[in-house]
Write a protein that holds these residues in place. Structure first.
Motif, short mmCIF file in Angstrom:
data_model
loop_
_atom_site.label_atom_id
_atom_site.label_comp_id
_atom_site.label_asym_id
_atom_site.label_seq_id
_atom_site.Cartn_x
_atom_site.Cartn_y
_atom_site.Cartn_z
N SER A 128 5.62 0.82 -0.09
CA SER A 128 4.23 1.87 -0.19
C SER A 128 3.05 1.46 -1.30
O SER A 128 1.80 1.62 -0.38
N GLU B 176 6.35 10.77 3.43
CA GLU B 176 7.37 11.18 1.77
C GLU B 176 6.86 11.83 1.04
O GLU B 176 6.62 12.43 0.23
N ASP C 147 5.20 6.20 7.05
CA ASP C 147 5.71 6.21 5.70
C ASP C 147 6.56 6.98 5.49
O ASP C 147 6.17 8.12 4.97
#
Ligand code: TYD
Ligand code: MG
Length: 454
Positions: free
Chosen positions: A103, A125, A171
Motif C-alpha cells: 500500500s 482495507e 487495495d
C-alpha cells in the motif's frame, strides 16, 4: 443426439479443488464446510450464439502494429520491472506478504502519477483518513489523487465510468466482492470473479489497473494462484521483516522480460529506490570469517554481489539438520551429496545451516560453488580471503558448469574491489582479465585445491 445428464460437481470455495461428491471437510486445504455444489450449464450448441458477425482471420504479418503506449511511473526501478513503464489498459498484480509495503508503495506511485494523470485509489482495507494521513506524513504530492472506500466491484466500475480515471488501484483484491458470486469476500471464487470483472472493465475502458494481492502463509495468493492467468503483469514484493530491503520481481509480464528486479529500501519516509543495488546485500566484515563466501548472482539483467554464510556443526541428532534460508533445501542436500562423492568430504554427522545474507532469495544454480566452498570453509574452520568471489554451477558428476553472463559478473566484482575469483573454466575470458587473479576450475576437486592454496 442423446441428451446427457448435466454432471454435478462439487468445488471447494477456499482452494478451488473439485470433487465428485459432497464432503464436510476439503481434503486439499482442510477447510470445513467450503464444498459447494455446482451445476455446470449444459454445453451450448456452438452455432446458437451466432451474432451475424465473425472476427476476421488474417496472417500474423498483416496485423497492424502500434507501439504500446506506456506511462512512466516516475520510479525507474518500478519501470524496469514493468518492462519500461506502465501499459495503458493493462492489469498489474502486486502480490506480497501483509505488511511488506504494497500500500505504501502504490500510494507513492499514485501520488506522483496523479500530478499529470487522473488516478483513482480504491481502498477496501484502510480508511481514506488513514491513507490521507500517510500521504501527508510522507510528504507526497497529494493535490490530485482521488480516494474511494469501496468493496463492491459493480460500484467501483460505475464510479470509474463516471470519473474516467486513467489509472486505478484496488487495495486489495481479497476485500472485493461481486454480486455475480454468492460466496464471502476473500474466497477463491470471489477473488477470481472480482479480478475477472475488473480486468474486463480495464480492457474495455483502456484503464490501467493495479490489483493488490496478499499472499497467504503457504505462499499462494489466496486462492492458489487463481489470478495469474487473467492478469497481464504479476509482480511480487519480497522482503525480510528484519531487513529494510524490499525486492520487487515480475514473475509474469506480457509486455516485457520476467525476473527483472527492482530494489527498494523501506525508510521512515516510505520506500526509496536503490538504483545501484549490486552490493547492498554485501556486509563484508573486515576480518575474514570461516563459513562466509561472496558470490555474484544474476538477477534479471544485472549482477548482484551477495554473501552466503554456512555453519557446519557436529550433530547429535539421528538425522542431522539441513537448514537453509534463501536457497532451496533440496539443493543443499544434493550439493552435500556431491561434496561427499566427488570431494571426499563427509557431512553425514554434521548439522549444516546455510543463510543468504540480507534476505535475498537465490534461485540460480550459479550460487552452487560458493555455497559448497562456504560449507567447506566452515567445516575446516578456515576462512576464505575477503577479496575472493565465487560463482559456478555444480553438476552431479562433480563438474563445474558455466553460468550465463560470466564476463559481466567478473566486471562487477572487479568494480567492487575483488581481486581473486574462482569461476567455471568455460566462463574464463580469452584474454587476461586485468586486476584479477582467476582460478578457472573444471571439477569440484580443482576448486577445493584452489581454496587450500589461498
Ligand atoms: P503497508 O504498505 O501497509 O503494507 P501492505 O500494504 O503490504 O500490507 O506497509 C506497512 C509497513 O511498512 C509497516 O509495517 C510500517 C512500514 N512503514 C515504514 O517503515 N515506513 C513508512 O514510511 C511507512 C508508510 C510504512
Ligand atoms: Mg495494505
Amino acid at each position: 443426439m442423446k441428451e446427457g445428464k448435466a454432471k454435478i460437481i462439487f468445488a471447494c470455495d477456499s482452494c478451488g479443488a473439485t470433487f465428485s461428491k459432497w464432503l464436510g471437510q476439503c481434503p486439499e486445504c482442510r477447510e470445513w464446510d467450503t464444498i459447494k455444489e455446482h451445476r455446470p450449464a449444459p454445453a451450448p450448441n456452438p452455432f446458437s450464439g451466432y451474432s451475424g458477425e465473425l472476427s476476421p482471420v488474417q496472417p500474423i504479418s498483416q496485423v497492424a502494429l502500434t507501439s504500446l503506449p506506456r506511462i512512466n511511473t516516475g520510479i525507474s526501478e518500478f519501470d524496469r520491472v514493468l518492462g519500461g513503464g506502465l501499459v495503458r489498459g493493462s492489469v498489474v498484480l502486486i502480490g506480497g506478504d501483509p505488511g511488506v509495503g504494497k500500500s505504501t508503495f502504490l500510494l507513492q506511485v499514485c501520488c506522483r502519477l496523479s500530478e499529470d494523470t487522473k488516478v483513482l485509489y480504491v481502498t477496501g482495507e484502510e480508511s481514506p483518513q488513514q491513507i490521507a494521513m500517510r500521504a501527508q506524513r510522507l510528504r507526497l504530492p497529494n493535490q490530485h489523487l482521488l480516494l474511494m472506500a469501496e468493496t463492491s466491484v459493480e460500484n467501483i466500475c460505475i464510479t470509474a465510468t463516471r470519473e474516467q480515471p486513467q489509472i486505478m488501484v484496488i487495495d486489495s483484491i481479497q476485500t472485493m466482492h461481486t454480486a455475480a458470486v454468492g460466496s464471502a469476500p476473500g474466497s477463491v471464487s470471489q477473488v477470481r470473479e472480482s479480478a475477472a470483472a475488473l480486468t474486463h472493465f480495464a480492457k474495455q475502458s483502456d484503464l490501467a489497473v493495479f490489483l493488490v494481492g496478499h499472499v497467504t502463509k503457504s505462499g499462494d495468493l489466496a486462492g492458489p494462484r487463481v489470478l495469474e492467468h487473467i492478469i497481464d503483469v504479476v509482480c511480487y514484493f519480497e522482503g525480510n521483516s528484519d531487513s529494510r530491503y524490499r525486492v520487487m520481481r515480475a514473475v509474469k509480464n506480457r509486455y516485457g522480460a520476467v525476473n527483472e528486479l527492482g530494489v527498494f529500501a523501506m525508510t521512515e519516509s516510505g520506500l526509496k529506490e536503490i538504483s545501484n543495488p549490486s552490493a547492498i546485500f554485501l556486509s563484508r566484515p573486515s576480518q575474514p570469517m570461516p563459513g562466509s563466501a561472496v558470490m555474484v548472482i544474476w538477477e534479471g539483467s544485472r549482477p548482484l554481489l551477495v554473501e552466503v554464510q554456512a555453519l557446519v556443526d557436529e550433530s547429535h541428532a539421528e538425522n542431522p539438520r539441513r537448514v537453509t534460508v534463501g536457497i532451496e533445501q533440496n539443493r543443499l542436500v544434493m550439493l552435500l551429496a556431491v561434496l561427499h562423492r566427488h570431494g571426499d568430504i563427509v557431512t553425514y554427522n554434521q548439522d549444516v545451516f546455510v543463510n543468504v545474507v540480507g534476505g535475498v532469495k537465490v534461485n540460480e544454480t550459479g550460487a552452487d560453488l560458493a555455497i559448497l566452498l562456504a560449507i567447506t570453509s566452515s567445516l575446516r574452520d578456515r576462512p576464505l580471503p575477503t577479496d575472493l568471489i565465487i560463482f559456478g554451477e555444480i553438476g552431479l558428476a562433480g563438474e563445474i558448469r558455466p553460468v550465463p553472463n560470466g564476463q559481466e559478473r567478473l566486471k562487477e566484482a572487479a568494480k567492487h574491489g575483488f581481486r581473486r575469483a574462482i569461476i567455471p573454466k568455460a566462463n574464463a575470458p580469452q584474454e587476461k582479465f586485468s586486476g584479477m587473479t582467476l582460478f578457472a576450475v573444471e571439477k569440484l576437486t580443482d576448486a577445493l585445491a584452489a581454496i587450500a592454496d589461498l
